[in-house]
Design a protein around this motif. Structure first.
Motif, mmCIF file in Angstrom:
data_model
loop_
_atom_site.group_PDB
_atom_site.id
_atom_site.type_symbol
_atom_site.label_atom_id
_atom_site.label_comp_id
_atom_site.label_asym_id
_atom_site.label_seq_id
_atom_site.Cartn_x
_atom_site.Cartn_y
_atom_site.Cartn_z
ATOM 1 N N LEU A 119 0.828 -1.214 0.000
ATOM 2 C CA LEU A 119 0.000 0.000 0.000
ATOM 3 C C LEU A 119 0.857 1.256 0.000
ATOM 4 O O LEU A 119 0.546 2.227 -0.704
ATOM 5 C CB LEU A 119 -0.940 0.004 1.205
ATOM 6 C CG LEU A 119 -2.147 -0.913 1.126
ATOM 7 C CD1 LEU A 119 -2.870 -0.949 2.464
ATOM 8 C CD2 LEU A 119 -3.080 -0.476 0.023
ATOM 9 N N ILE A 120 1.928 1.245 0.770
ATOM 10 C CA ILE A 120 2.819 2.405 0.794
ATOM 11 C C ILE A 120 3.466 2.599 -0.569
ATOM 12 O O ILE A 120 3.523 3.719 -1.089
ATOM 13 C CB ILE A 120 3.883 2.236 1.906
ATOM 14 C CG1 ILE A 120 3.216 2.345 3.277
ATOM 15 C CG2 ILE A 120 4.978 3.291 1.766
ATOM 16 C CD1 ILE A 120 4.116 1.948 4.424
ATOM 17 N N ALA A 121 3.945 1.520 -1.178
ATOM 18 C CA ALA A 121 4.563 1.624 -2.505
ATOM 19 C C ALA A 121 3.551 2.117 -3.543
ATOM 20 O O ALA A 121 3.882 2.979 -4.376
ATOM 21 C CB ALA A 121 5.125 0.262 -2.914
ATOM 22 N N LEU A 122 2.334 1.601 -3.500
ATOM 23 C CA LEU A 122 1.296 2.033 -4.434
ATOM 24 C C LEU A 122 0.955 3.509 -4.226
ATOM 25 O O LEU A 122 0.833 4.267 -5.194
ATOM 26 C CB LEU A 122 0.039 1.166 -4.262
ATOM 27 C CG LEU A 122 -1.124 1.490 -5.187
ATOM 28 C CD1 LEU A 122 -0.741 1.219 -6.639
ATOM 29 C CD2 LEU A 122 -2.336 0.660 -4.799
ATOM 30 N N ASN A 123 0.835 3.923 -2.968
ATOM 31 C CA ASN A 123 0.547 5.333 -2.683
ATOM 32 C C ASN A 123 1.653 6.235 -3.228
ATOM 33 O O ASN A 123 1.375 7.278 -3.817
ATOM 34 C CB ASN A 123 0.395 5.558 -1.180
ATOM 35 C CG ASN A 123 -0.927 5.076 -0.646
ATOM 36 O OD1 ASN A 123 -1.842 4.786 -1.404
ATOM 37 N ND2 ASN A 123 -1.032 4.983 0.666
ATOM 38 N N MET A 124 2.896 5.833 -3.042
ATOM 39 C CA MET A 124 4.011 6.657 -3.520
ATOM 40 C C MET A 124 4.016 6.724 -5.050
ATOM 41 O O MET A 124 4.314 7.775 -5.628
ATOM 42 C CB MET A 124 5.346 6.109 -3.009
ATOM 43 C CG MET A 124 5.533 6.258 -1.507
ATOM 44 S SD MET A 124 5.393 7.973 -0.988
ATOM 45 C CE MET A 124 4.233 7.836 0.337
ATOM 46 N N ALA A 125 3.696 5.622 -5.709
ATOM 47 C CA ALA A 125 3.639 5.625 -7.178
ATOM 48 C C ALA A 125 2.522 6.546 -7.673
ATOM 49 O O ALA A 125 2.711 7.317 -8.627
ATOM 50 C CB ALA A 125 3.429 4.207 -7.691
ATOM 51 N N ILE A 126 1.368 6.477 -7.022
ATOM 52 C CA ILE A 126 0.248 7.341 -7.427
ATOM 53 C C ILE A 126 0.579 8.801 -7.142
ATOM 54 O O ILE A 126 0.255 9.692 -7.949
ATOM 55 C CB ILE A 126 -1.056 6.907 -6.721
ATOM 56 C CG1 ILE A 126 -1.465 5.509 -7.201
ATOM 57 C CG2 ILE A 126 -2.180 7.905 -6.973
ATOM 58 C CD1 ILE A 126 -2.616 4.905 -6.431
ATOM 59 N N ILE A 127 1.238 9.076 -6.035
ATOM 60 C CA ILE A 127 1.658 10.451 -5.727
ATOM 61 C C ILE A 127 2.582 10.968 -6.822
ATOM 62 O O ILE A 127 2.449 12.116 -7.276
ATOM 63 C CB ILE A 127 2.329 10.519 -4.339
ATOM 64 C CG1 ILE A 127 1.276 10.383 -3.239
ATOM 65 C CG2 ILE A 127 3.101 11.832 -4.161
ATOM 66 C CD1 ILE A 127 1.851 10.249 -1.838
ATOM 67 N N ALA A 128 3.522 10.135 -7.258
ATOM 68 C CA ALA A 128 4.445 10.554 -8.320
ATOM 69 C C ALA A 128 3.696 10.895 -9.600
ATOM 70 O O ALA A 128 4.006 11.895 -10.267
ATOM 71 C CB ALA A 128 5.476 9.458 -8.563
ATOM 72 N N VAL A 129 2.694 10.101 -9.956
ATOM 73 C CA VAL A 129 1.914 10.360 -11.171
ATOM 74 C C VAL A 129 1.132 11.667 -11.032
ATOM 75 O O VAL A 129 1.136 12.505 -11.945
ATOM 76 C CB VAL A 129 0.955 9.176 -11.467
ATOM 77 C CG1 VAL A 129 -0.060 9.551 -12.538
ATOM 78 C CG2 VAL A 129 1.748 7.950 -11.856
ATOM 79 N N PHE A 130 0.469 11.866 -9.892
ATOM 80 C CA PHE A 130 -0.303 13.093 -9.705
ATOM 81 C C PHE A 130 0.598 14.314 -9.626
ATOM 82 O O PHE A 130 0.215 15.408 -10.039
ATOM 83 C CB PHE A 130 -1.205 13.003 -8.463
ATOM 84 C CG PHE A 130 -2.458 12.220 -8.690
ATOM 85 C CD1 PHE A 130 -3.348 12.574 -9.686
ATOM 86 C CD2 PHE A 130 -2.749 11.130 -7.906
ATOM 87 C CE1 PHE A 130 -4.507 11.855 -9.900
ATOM 88 C CE2 PHE A 130 -3.908 10.401 -8.111
ATOM 89 C CZ PHE A 130 -4.789 10.763 -9.110
#
Length: 124
Positions: free
Chosen positions: A33-44
């Motif tokens: 979940l942390i890795a997914l959140n960080m990836a989505i943050i990078a995209v946004f």
């Protein structure tokens, strides 16, 4: 008595193995979940110029989500049952797999009897 003790040890080992597998799964899920959140943050963050308010709110909510995931990694030093006032906490309300409650038993025999009473492992 020795056979009973071996059966009890086998029962407890199985219980602890189950708990350890569950904890490993939960920790892996939180890390994902942390890795997914960080990836989505990078995209946004890359799309920030298109919709700054929307991206800011989404990034903020993902940071809060990541913070909750990180907080869940911290060890818990008390049993939920240890929050019960001392006069109301009876032997029936003890968590028999929590080290703090296990230490409160007066001896090994009392602990073994309580395990047998609560979980009924086949020790005969």
């Amino acid at each position: 008595m020795e056979g009973k003790k071996e059966k009890l040890e086998t029962f407890l080992e199985k219980q602890y193995d189950r708990v350890n597998i569950w904890i490993a799964f939960v920790e892996a899920k939180n890390a994902a979940l942390i890795a997914l959140n960080m990836a989505i943050i990078a995209v946004f963050w890359e799309q920030y110029s298109m919709a700054p308010i929307c991206c800011s709110l989404l990034v903020l909510s993902l940071i809060i989500s990541s913070g909750c995931c990180l907080w869940s990694f911290l060890p818990k030093d008390t049993s939920d049952l240890s929050q019960v006032p001392v006069k109301k906490k009876t032997a029936n309300k003890k968590n028999l797999f929590y080290w703090g409650d296990i230490a409160s038993f007066e001896g090994e025999e009392q602990y073994i009897n309580k395990i047998c009473e609560m979980y009924n492992p086949d020790l005969d």
